[in-house]
Write a protein that holds these residues in place. Structure first.
Motif, mmCIF file in Angstrom:
data_model
loop_
_atom_site.group_PDB
_atom_site.id
_atom_site.type_symbol
_atom_site.label_atom_id
_atom_site.label_comp_id
_atom_site.label_asym_id
_atom_site.label_seq_id
_atom_site.Cartn_x
_atom_site.Cartn_y
_atom_site.Cartn_z
ATOM 1 N N ARG A 58 0.812 -1.221 0.000
ATOM 2 C CA ARG A 58 0.000 0.000 0.000
ATOM 3 C C ARG A 58 0.841 1.265 0.000
ATOM 4 O O ARG A 58 0.323 2.344 -0.283
ATOM 5 N N GLU A 59 2.128 1.150 0.319
ATOM 6 C CA GLU A 59 2.960 2.346 0.491
ATOM 7 C C GLU A 59 3.039 3.160 -0.792
ATOM 8 O O GLU A 59 2.857 4.381 -0.778
ATOM 9 N N ASP A 60 3.310 2.494 -1.925
ATOM 10 C CA ASP A 60 3.428 3.216 -3.200
ATOM 11 C C ASP A 60 2.108 3.886 -3.572
ATOM 12 O O ASP A 60 2.083 5.020 -4.059
ATOM 13 N N SER A 61 1.009 3.185 -3.337
ATOM 14 C CA SER A 61 -0.290 3.735 -3.709
ATOM 15 C C SER A 61 -0.615 4.992 -2.909
ATOM 16 O O SER A 61 -1.045 6.010 -3.477
ATOM 17 N N TYR A 62 -0.397 4.952 -1.602
ATOM 18 C CA TYR A 62 -0.712 6.112 -0.772
ATOM 19 C C TYR A 62 0.256 7.262 -1.005
ATOM 20 O O TYR A 62 -0.124 8.426 -0.897
ATOM 21 N N ARG A 63 1.495 6.938 -1.327
ATOM 22 C CA ARG A 63 2.456 8.007 -1.627
ATOM 23 C C ARG A 63 2.043 8.751 -2.898
ATOM 24 O O ARG A 63 2.053 9.987 -2.937
ATOM 25 N N ILE A 64 1.672 8.022 -3.930
ATOM 26 C CA ILE A 64 1.282 8.656 -5.188
ATOM 27 C C ILE A 64 -0.031 9.419 -5.028
ATOM 28 O O ILE A 64 -0.181 10.550 -5.533
ATOM 29 N N GLN A 65 -0.992 8.853 -4.314
ATOM 30 C CA GLN A 65 -2.272 9.544 -4.127
ATOM 31 C C GLN A 65 -2.095 10.814 -3.293
ATOM 32 O O GLN A 65 -2.766 11.824 -3.559
ATOM 33 N N GLY A 66 -1.207 10.785 -2.314
ATOM 34 C CA GLY A 66 -0.962 11.994 -1.529
ATOM 35 C C GLY A 66 -0.349 13.107 -2.357
ATOM 36 O O GLY A 66 -0.744 14.279 -2.235
ATOM 37 N N VAL A 67 0.604 12.762 -3.218
ATOM 38 C CA VAL A 67 1.214 13.779 -4.082
ATOM 39 C C VAL A 67 0.202 14.295 -5.104
ATOM 40 O O VAL A 67 0.179 15.496 -5.426
ATOM 41 N N GLN A 68 -0.651 13.424 -5.604
ATOM 42 C CA GLN A 68 -1.695 13.874 -6.536
ATOM 43 C C GLN A 68 -2.647 14.857 -5.858
ATOM 44 O O GLN A 68 -3.069 15.847 -6.469
ATOM 45 N N LEU A 69 -2.980 14.592 -4.602
ATOM 46 C CA LEU A 69 -3.857 15.510 -3.880
ATOM 47 C C LEU A 69 -3.178 16.871 -3.682
ATOM 48 O O LEU A 69 -3.823 17.928 -3.838
ATOM 49 N N ILE A 70 -1.897 16.874 -3.366
ATOM 50 C CA ILE A 70 -1.167 18.141 -3.209
ATOM 51 C C ILE A 70 -1.171 18.915 -4.520
ATOM 52 O O ILE A 70 -1.401 20.135 -4.547
ATOM 53 N N ASP A 71 -0.945 18.204 -5.629
ATOM 54 C CA ASP A 71 -0.902 18.872 -6.925
ATOM 55 C C ASP A 71 -2.280 19.415 -7.306
ATOM 56 O O ASP A 71 -2.394 20.532 -7.844
ATOM 57 N N SER A 72 -3.332 18.664 -7.026
ATOM 58 C CA SER A 72 -4.678 19.137 -7.378
ATOM 59 C C SER A 72 -5.070 20.365 -6.572
ATOM 60 O O SER A 72 -5.611 21.349 -7.120
ATOM 61 N N VAL A 73 -4.794 20.346 -5.274
ATOM 62 C CA VAL A 73 -5.123 21.503 -4.441
ATOM 63 C C VAL A 73 -4.254 22.691 -4.822
ATOM 64 O O VAL A 73 -4.714 23.848 -4.828
ATOM 65 N N ARG A 74 -3.012 22.433 -5.149
ATOM 66 C CA ARG A 74 -2.118 23.524 -5.555
ATOM 67 C C ARG A 74 -2.634 24.212 -6.816
ATOM 68 O O ARG A 74 -2.625 25.452 -6.917
ATOM 69 N N GLN A 75 -3.097 23.432 -7.766
ATOM 70 C CA GLN A 75 -3.638 24.028 -8.982
ATOM 71 C C GLN A 75 -4.964 24.740 -8.712
ATOM 72 O O GLN A 75 -5.244 25.788 -9.315
ATOM 73 N N ALA A 76 -5.777 24.205 -7.819
ATOM 74 C CA ALA A 76 -7.056 24.860 -7.507
ATOM 75 C C ALA A 76 -6.828 26.201 -6.822
ATOM 76 O O ALA A 76 -7.572 27.163 -7.061
ATOM 77 N N LEU A 77 -5.807 26.286 -5.992
ATOM 78 C CA LEU A 77 -5.501 27.543 -5.298
ATOM 79 C C LEU A 77 -4.510 28.413 -6.070
ATOM 80 O O LEU A 77 -4.161 29.501 -5.595
ATOM 81 N N ARG A 78 -4.052 27.916 -7.233
ATOM 82 C CA ARG A 78 -3.116 28.658 -8.093
ATOM 83 C C ARG A 78 -1.836 29.026 -7.338
ATOM 84 O O ARG A 78 -1.391 30.180 -7.334
ATOM 85 N N LEU A 79 -1.255 28.031 -6.734
ATOM 86 C CA LEU A 79 0.010 28.210 -6.024
ATOM 87 C C LEU A 79 1.158 27.890 -6.964
ATOM 88 O O LEU A 79 1.022 27.065 -7.882
ATOM 89 N N PRO A 80 2.321 28.489 -6.777
ATOM 90 C CA PRO A 80 3.474 28.225 -7.654
ATOM 91 C C PRO A 80 4.020 26.817 -7.449
ATOM 92 O O PRO A 80 3.732 26.140 -6.454
ATOM 93 N N VAL A 81 4.842 26.391 -8.399
ATOM 94 C CA VAL A 81 5.383 25.040 -8.340
ATOM 95 C C VAL A 81 6.381 24.889 -7.194
ATOM 96 O O VAL A 81 6.606 23.777 -6.696
ATOM 97 N N LYS A 82 6.992 25.974 -6.740
ATOM 98 C CA LYS A 82 7.916 25.891 -5.609
ATOM 99 C C LYS A 82 7.186 25.412 -4.352
ATOM 100 O O LYS A 82 7.732 24.637 -3.566
ATOM 101 N N THR A 83 5.966 25.875 -4.179
ATOM 102 C CA THR A 83 5.183 25.411 -3.033
ATOM 103 C C THR A 83 4.878 23.926 -3.162
ATOM 104 O O THR A 83 4.899 23.185 -2.160
ATOM 105 N N PHE A 84 4.617 23.465 -4.373
ATOM 106 C CA PHE A 84 4.342 22.051 -4.588
ATOM 107 C C PHE A 84 5.559 21.189 -4.266
ATOM 108 O O PHE A 84 5.442 20.163 -3.572
ATOM 109 N N THR A 85 6.729 21.572 -4.753
ATOM 110 C CA THR A 85 7.937 20.781 -4.506
ATOM 111 C C THR A 85 8.284 20.744 -3.017
ATOM 112 O O THR A 85 8.680 19.701 -2.480
#
Length: 432
Positions: A58-85
């Motif tokens: 389950r580790e790989d699945s939850y790691r990828i889903q967590g990063v996807q959630l960060i990226d989706s929220v970052r795009q919804a709030l229009r945050l720069p890529v530095k905040t994402f990294t």
């Protein structure tokens, strides 16, 4: 005849007498000192996962889903890529140091993004981040950040933020390969070719944060690995990329190759969760991966799958962790806790975080001078008197040779007259 004089025995070691107890008052404990660490090795990552009971299925699945959630929220709030990294870096480090059953991976990802917004000076309230994540999950029923449904998750995010701060040791540094990546693509290729490769390289740099590469490699290593993977997938000037002098970029071929294989492992196993993985056929990634594995095999030991690997440590880890334990409950169904938990029953000490390892070492040596316990061992030689042997008791039939027997000798001797008599007993017990 038996000797009658005293004998000297061999010297014997006696226990050391206890030292007097120092009852002078001592100052407070300096607490625990934690040094920040910017990089992790693959072997250390696996050891931490085994130690904290991560389920590899389950580790790989939850790691990828967590990063996807960060990226989706970052795009919804229009945050720069530095905040994402930065948020992804904190998220990976946090998950390596905490058990899955103690928190929800979605709460951990949102807490990492909340703290990254503060670090990168793109301030967002915790309820804004929670509201954006809620609206992404429920587009039919959007709400605002003032909704009371976010009161309880807000407290959980604040509590997890404190855990993340302790995990990273208050070291807020992070690496941003996107800026270096764009400059290197423009430096290596013709403007027309660079314009075609930049979108793919940028997408690979986002997908790379779904692996552990950002906490294992330096900025130049990540940028060079991304460019070469993009060149292999698009068949564009691969030899020009490999002709670079990597020592000028403070890296080597082994480091770059490890990050490239990490990316290809993700694209071959989780292609549907990535952006670039959906653009090519699976056979394309497999062919590129086979070529890189052949390069490792033909290097005669100069290249390895993982640049830093200790065989002795691997053998000891197999003995210490024979079976990787899975977490008791799924983190997807487990709520996060905002309170601080103590792993032992002792009173928690103050945790201090420093950046200079030499200063921490000097402070520890100074403190040890006042807290160390000293022991003295003495070896004393003593003379011990050996006891005289007892006189031999003669058998009754030897009475004629040794003179008349006394009344004491006429009684029972050291053994019964008949050897089996000592096992006989009457109803009332005793001999008869």
């Amino acid at each position: 005849m038996a000797p009658t004089g005293p004998r000297l025995s061999h010297p014997q070691r006696r226990p050391t007498p206890p030292l007097p107890i120092d009852e002078s008052p001592k100052g407070p404990s300096p607490g625990n000192i934690a040094l920040s660490n910017q990089f992790r090795f693959e072997q250390g990552i696996r050891r931490l996962q085994k130690e904290y009971g991560c389920d590899p299925a389950r580790e790989d699945s939850y790691r990828i889903q967590g990063v996807q959630l960060i990226d989706s929220v970052r795009q919804a709030l229009r945050l720069p890529v530095k905040t994402f990294t930065t948020a992804c870096t904190y998220y990976h480090l946090f998950r390596l140091c905490h058990r899955d059953a103690e928190y929800n991976y979605q709460d951990a990802s949102l807490a990492s993004l909340f703290m990254a917004c503060k670090v990168e000076d793109t301030i967002k309230k915790s309820k804004e981040i929670l509201c954006a994540a809620y609206n992404i999950k429920n587009p039919e029923h959007p709400t605002t950040q003032d909704d009371k449904v976010f009161d309880s998750p807000h407290k959980i995010i604040i509590g997890l933020e404190r855990h993340i701060l302790e995990t990273i040791g208050f070291d807020f540094r992070a690496r941003y390969p996107q800026k270096v990546l764009i400059k290197m693509v423009r430096y290596l290729y013709h403007p027309d070719v660079a314009q075609e490769m930049l979108p793919m390289c940028y997408a690979i740099s986002i997908d790379m944060y779904k692996t552990f590469a950002p906490i294992k490699a330096s900025t130049f290593t990540m940028a060079l690995a991304i460019i070469e993977v993009a060149a292999l997938l698009s068949d564009t000037a691969v030899e020009k990329m490999r002709s670079l002098d990597l020592t000028k970029y403070h890296t080597n071929r082994r480091h770059v190759l490890e990050i490239m294989l990490d990316l290809l492992d993700m694209y071959t196993q989780f292609s549907k969760y990535t952006d670039v993985g959906m653009r090519f056929e699976l056979s394309k990634f497999i062919d590129v991966k086979i070529k890189l594995n052949q390069e490792v095999d033909n290097s005669e030991g100069a290249l390895r799958r993982y640049d830093i690997w200790c065989e002795r440590c691997e053998d000891s880890d197999k003995i210490k962790y024979p079976i990787t334990p899975g977490s008791a409950t799924s983190p997807a169904a487990t709520g996060s806790s905002s309170g601080k938990r103590s792993k032992s029953g002792h009173e928690p000490q103050t945790m201090r975080f420093v950046y200079d390892a030499e200063a921490a070492r000097k402070e520890k040596d100074t403190n040890d001078e006042f807290t160390k316990q000293e022991y003295e061992e003495y070896e004393i030689e003593v003379e011990e008197r050996i006891a005289e042997p007892e006189p031999r008791q003669h058998h009754p039939r030897d009475r004629g040779r040794h003179g008349p027997r006394t009344h004491h000798e006429s009684s029972w001797g050291p053994y019964p007259r008949v050897r089996h008599d000592r096992h006989k007993s009457g109803r009332k017990g005793g001999y008869y």
